[in-house]
Write a protein that holds these residues in place. Structure first.
Motif, short mmCIF file in Angstrom:
data_model
loop_
_atom_site.label_atom_id
_atom_site.label_comp_id
_atom_site.label_asym_id
_atom_site.label_seq_id
_atom_site.Cartn_x
_atom_site.Cartn_y
_atom_site.Cartn_z
N LEU A 43 -61.28 64.24 12.08
CA LEU A 43 -61.00 65.45 12.85
C LEU A 43 -62.28 66.25 13.06
CD1 LEU A 43 -57.68 66.62 11.15
CD2 LEU A 43 -57.92 65.62 13.42
N GLU A 44 -62.37 66.90 14.19
CA GLU A 44 -63.54 67.70 14.51
C GLU A 44 -63.11 69.10 14.92
OE1 GLU A 44 -65.60 65.67 17.60
OE2 GLU A 44 -66.25 64.00 16.32
N PRO A 45 -64.01 70.09 14.79
CA PRO A 45 -63.68 71.45 15.26
C PRO A 45 -63.24 71.43 16.72
CG PRO A 45 -65.68 71.48 13.94
CD PRO A 45 -65.33 70.03 14.12
N GLY A 46 -62.15 72.11 17.00
CA GLY A 46 -61.59 72.13 18.34
C GLY A 46 -60.38 71.24 18.51
N ASP A 47 -60.13 70.32 17.56
CA ASP A 47 -58.94 69.46 17.63
C ASP A 47 -57.69 70.27 17.33
OD1 ASP A 47 -60.49 67.30 18.22
OD2 ASP A 47 -60.47 66.43 16.21
N TRP A 48 -56.63 70.01 18.10
CA TRP A 48 -55.36 70.72 17.91
C TRP A 48 -54.37 69.83 17.17
CZ3 TRP A 48 -54.26 75.73 18.75
CH2 TRP A 48 -55.18 76.47 19.51
N LEU A 49 -53.54 70.48 16.33
CA LEU A 49 -52.53 69.79 15.54
C LEU A 49 -51.25 70.63 15.56
CD1 LEU A 49 -55.43 69.99 13.69
CD2 LEU A 49 -54.30 68.09 12.58
N ARG A 50 -50.15 70.00 15.13
CA ARG A 50 -48.89 70.73 14.95
C ARG A 50 -48.56 70.71 13.47
NH1 ARG A 50 -47.51 73.67 19.09
NH2 ARG A 50 -45.36 73.63 18.38
N ALA A 84 -49.15 64.77 6.74
CA ALA A 84 -48.87 63.84 7.84
C ALA A 84 -47.85 62.80 7.43
CB ALA A 84 -50.17 63.18 8.31
N ALA A 85 -47.97 62.29 6.21
CA ALA A 85 -47.03 61.28 5.73
C ALA A 85 -45.63 61.85 5.61
CB ALA A 85 -47.50 60.73 4.38
N ALA A 86 -45.53 63.15 5.32
CA ALA A 86 -44.23 63.80 5.20
C ALA A 86 -43.66 64.22 6.55
CB ALA A 86 -44.34 65.02 4.29
N GLY A 87 -44.39 63.95 7.63
CA GLY A 87 -43.92 64.31 8.96
C GLY A 87 -44.10 65.77 9.29
N ARG A 88 -44.93 66.46 8.51
CA ARG A 88 -45.12 67.90 8.73
C ARG A 88 -46.47 68.22 9.35
NH1 ARG A 88 -44.76 69.71 3.32
NH2 ARG A 88 -45.48 71.71 4.11
N LEU A 89 -47.21 67.20 9.73
CA LEU A 89 -48.48 67.40 10.44
C LEU A 89 -48.59 66.34 11.52
CD1 LEU A 89 -51.24 68.95 10.51
CD2 LEU A 89 -52.16 67.05 9.18
N MET A 90 -48.78 66.79 12.75
CA MET A 90 -48.94 65.86 13.86
C MET A 90 -50.32 66.07 14.46
SD MET A 90 -46.60 65.33 17.28
CE MET A 90 -47.13 66.88 18.02
N VAL A 91 -51.11 65.01 14.48
CA VAL A 91 -52.47 65.06 15.01
C VAL A 91 -52.42 64.76 16.50
CG1 VAL A 91 -54.78 64.08 14.87
CG2 VAL A 91 -53.41 64.35 12.80
N GLY A 92 -53.29 65.44 17.25
CA GLY A 92 -53.39 65.14 18.68
C GLY A 92 -52.47 65.96 19.53
N ALA A 93 -52.13 67.18 19.10
CA ALA A 93 -51.32 68.06 19.94
C ALA A 93 -52.09 68.41 21.21
CB ALA A 93 -50.95 69.33 19.17
N GLU A 94 -51.34 68.69 22.29
CA GLU A 94 -51.99 69.02 23.56
C GLU A 94 -52.60 70.41 23.51
OE1 GLU A 94 -52.32 66.91 25.83
OE2 GLU A 94 -50.91 65.36 25.23
N ARG A 95 -53.63 70.60 24.32
CA ARG A 95 -54.33 71.88 24.32
C ARG A 95 -53.50 72.98 24.97
NH1 ARG A 95 -59.69 72.29 23.20
NH2 ARG A 95 -60.77 70.37 22.65
N THR A 96 -52.74 72.66 25.99
CA THR A 96 -51.98 73.68 26.70
C THR A 96 -50.52 73.63 26.32
OG1 THR A 96 -51.47 72.30 28.62
CG2 THR A 96 -53.58 73.47 28.64
N ALA A 97 -49.86 74.78 26.44
CA ALA A 97 -48.47 74.88 26.04
C ALA A 97 -47.57 73.99 26.89
CB ALA A 97 -48.01 76.34 26.13
#
Length: 762
Positions: A681-688, A733-746
């Motif tokens: 992950l790098e600064p600026g990456d969005w996650l849920r 992430a393994a628990a399904g409580r973190l999603m990597v790669g969320a979109e930048r816009t709503a």
């Protein structure tokens, strides 16, 4: 920019020369004095830096060069205005040479000129990206203006390129060193960022009001607009090519201009008034395939719920399998929506509070509108395309409320927009796949203004009020002309530009605070280790053990925290602990003279150590006397002492762990592959990120600690949400409580969640 858009669309246009002169006047009025605004802030910054005494020697040079520039301030302002004015003259007559904005292509370029050019290119690119959509709109409208002037038109005279070249022409020949050059560029960027959003919105509004760019889908410039029904029947691929902006497919969900390339595939909402680039047939085919897949998912979802009895009777449309009923035409449904658009949005607000109810509510309201317009719901039904539009709008708004931290006070803002967006979806279904669609961009801006906004600060309240005003304007003004969305977005985005700067500062403060905590924690850990080494299994008097465990430990932490830590001071602080242990040993062996010499040598350091704990000189001397008394008795009881525990976690950090990690640490069981993925992950990456109560929020990697490699995650308001290691993120992430790669816009994220929802139900 304020006011409504009634009367903006004109069948005749204002004289183009007068329009160009008015644009020039407003541009010079707003930007003409820019050089004179640069020097004051730079001078203040130089004074502040010189007071810091950071050892730099170029501050005096910068101040001297700045003084020379200030003496030429009036001439700089005049020259800048002349350069900007020349840009307008070249736009009117593209063959006209514009002095000062570039030399011969074969001319040798000096190092200073090259440095200015490179910095200018970087700033131009940054501003082009920041104001991409307003500039596209202005370019399209200026093209029409140029045609009316009988010219092909030159570069946008108020675009970033022209403004940066005018700036470079002023200073590239001046005696400006690298440091001052960077300060000038930085201050110029700040001033442009403060002014351009409002200026571009004004110029777009001016051009639209003058008849250039609004209703561009018409048959001829300034001619009467086609009827809505005729516009909806233009379904050729050429129409799609003319209206879909060029995009990088790798950064877009794609989609075509219609549902699956059917009879609606060509309608792309040409009333947006923007400048568009052509796209290849392959791009259009890819977009059509993407939207066809979405529509296929939607149909399977709907049929599955109907079979399972999961949809209400109003949605099941049983009439299609019973007596034949006439499908409503799109213009008829749009008429119903227009009738309902200005009415209070209470029903939609209530539906948004319950997931899955909005689609049913929209249909109920449209059926009511049908009755009021004289249609019998028992004899008519929605077409498949109309059902798709209604369901997609309902799923979109539901997704926004499920997956974004929208407060209750924002619900009415979105409720007002439901029926206008149903109309957009009915007449211009590209809104679901076209990233640059004006209605899509406006919804992104409104969500940015409302997400996580509880109105605590005046700025936050201003954002909420502006979003509310804009939603009311859409309700009152939208009549199938997407220019309403364009202008509303330009206005709100200008305000959000200031808000984003505040968020950046908030992120920086969060990073600094986190780094400070980490440095404090590291210093405490090192101090605790040093204390354990000196107490360990040694038998010491209580006074010496207490001194090492408290004042000396605190003193050691303070020494380790100092900026530019002095190795000698650190070694001296560590030596004090060793010397105290040795003094206790000398006292136990009744070696009085050596003990006295040791204590006399240590006295200044011990007093300094006590003073660093907040004691004044008198209290420090008293503490020293107590230590001497304890060591003066050789047979003083000595024993082993308990080792200090690790430093406690701060209260706010503990709260984060309760919300997300539930006490987890980097040593918890985790998937090494997932942890490795997190380290990328790098600064600026969005996650849920979802907390233990099931609440989900969008978070961004704002900073990665150089000390611990932990990740600082902040929400869309720039507020710290969680600081965690790669291993802890892997557990989430393994628990399904973190999603990597969320979109930048709503909007993008909402459509992504819609697809995931349709997949799960299927």
């Amino acid at each position: 920019m304020s006011g409504h858009l009634h009367g903006v669309v004109q069948t005749t246009r204002t004289d183009p020369s007068r329009v160009l002169e008015e644009i020039k006047r407003q541009t010079l009025e707003q930007l003409g004095g820019l050089p004179g605004t640069l020097y004051g802030p730079i001078e203040d910054a130089l004074k502040a830096d010189s007071l810091k005494g950071d050892g730099r020697n170029h501050h005096f040079e910068d101040q001297a060069a700045l003084w020379v520039l200030r003496q030429q301030q009036a001439s700089h302002v005049m020259a800048f205005r002349q350069h900007v004015s020349q840009g307008f003259e070249q736009f009117r007559s593209p063959g006209t040479a514009v002095g000062g904005l570039g030399g011969s292509p074969l001319q040798l370029v000096g190092e200073q000129q090259l440095a200015f050019d490179l910095d200018g290119e970087r700033l131009t690119e940054a501003l082009d990206q920041r104001y991409l959509r307003p500039l596209e709109m202005i370019q399209g409208r200026l093209k029409m203006l140029g045609q009316a002037l009988g010219s092909t038109g030159g570069d946008n005279p108020l675009g970033p390129y022209r403004l940066i070249r005018a700036f470079i022409a002023l200073y590239s020949e001046a005696q400006v060193n690298e440091s001052l050059r960077l300060r000038l560029f930085r201050q110029y960027e700040q001033e442009l960022s403060r002014l351009l959003g409002d200026l571009y919105a004004r110029i777009n509004n001016l051009l639209a009001t003058a008849g250039y760019g609004v209703g561009m889908a018409g048959p001829a410039a300034g001619g009467p607009a086609r009827p809505a029904e005729e516009r909806r029947e233009r379904n050729t691929l050429d129409d799609v090519f003319d209206t879909v902006p060029h995009r990088d497919p790798s950064h877009d969900h794609g989609g075509a201009g219609g549902y699956g390339g059917d009879a609606h595939a060509g309608h792309m909402g040409r009333a947006d008034g923007g400048a568009h680039s052509q796209v290849s047939p392959a791009d259009v085919a890819a977009m059509a395939s993407e939207l066809a897949e979405l529509r296929s998912q939607l149909h399977a979802w709907r049929e599955g719920l109907i079979k399972a009895g999961g949809l209400p009777p109003t949605h099941q449309q049983p009439q299609r399998t019973m007596a034949p009923r006439r499908e409503l035409r799109v213009e008829e449904v749009v008429g119903m929506a227009s009738l309902l658009q200005p009415e209070p949005p209470d029903a939609y607000a209530r539906a948004l509070s319950v997931s899955g109810r909005l689609g049913e509510t929209i249909r109920d309201q449209l059926y009511d509108g049908a009755r009021r317009l004289g249609f019998n719901p028992d004899q008519t039904c929605f077409s498949a395309e109309e059902d798709d539009a209604i369901d997609l709008v309902a799923l979109l708004f539901d997704s926004l409320f499920r997956n974004h931290a929208l407060q209750d006070r924002a619900r009415r803002v979105y409720a007002r927009l439901v029926m206008p967006y149903v109309k957009v979806a009915l007449t211009d279904n590209a809104v679901f796949v076209k990233r640059e669609h004006p209605a899509r961009r406006l919804l992104d801006a409104i969500t940015e203004a409302c997400e996580g906004n509880d109105g605590e600060t005046p700025q936050d309240r201003d954002l909420l009020e502006r979003a509310s005003e804009i939603s009311q304007r859409i309700v009152s003004d939208y009549n199938e002309d997407l220019a309403v969305f364009e202008l509303a977005h330009a206005e709100l985005d200008a305000l959000l530009a200031q808000h984003r700067r505040r968020i950046e500062l908030q992120e920086q403060r969060a990073a600094k605070a986190t780094y400070g905590r980490e440095r404090l924690g590291a210093a405490r850990s090192q101090a605790d280790h040093a204390v354990r080494e000196r107490i360990g299994e040694a038998r010491l008097t209580q006074a010496v053990a207490d001194f090492i465990a408290t004042p000396w430990r605190h003193h050691l932490v303070q020494v380790m925290l100092r900026e530019n830590e002095d190795p000698k001071r650190r070694a001296q602080a560590l030596a004090l602990g060793d010397a105290l242990v040795m003094a206790d040993k000398l006292a136990a062996e009744n070696r009085g003279r050596e003990l006295a010499d040791q204590l006399l040598a240590l006295q200044p350091i011990i007093v300094q150590c006590l003073a660093s704990s907040g004691l004044d000189d008198s209290a420090a001397q008293h503490g020293m006397a107590g230590l001497v008394r304890a060591l003066a008795t050789p047979d003083k009881e000595r024993s082993e002492h308990p080792l200090p525990t690790s430093a406690e976690v701060e209260e706010d950090v503990a709260e984060e762990r309760r919300l997300y990690l539930a006490g987890g640490t980097a040593q918890v069981a985790h998937d090494p592959l997932l942890a490795q993925r997190m380290r990328q992950l790098e600064p600026g990456d969005w996650l849920r990120l979802t907390n233990t109560q099931g609440e989900t929020v969008a978070v961004k990697v704002a900073w990665i600690s150089p000390l611990t490699s932990r990740f600082l995650l902040v929400n869309r308001r720039g507020v710290r949400a969680l600081v965690a290691s790669a291993e802890e993120l892997a557990v989430l992430a393994a628990a399904g409580r973190l999603m990597v790669g969320a979109e930048r816009t709503a909007f993008d994220e909402a459509m992504r969640q819609v697809r995931r929802h349709l997949d799960r139900v299927i």
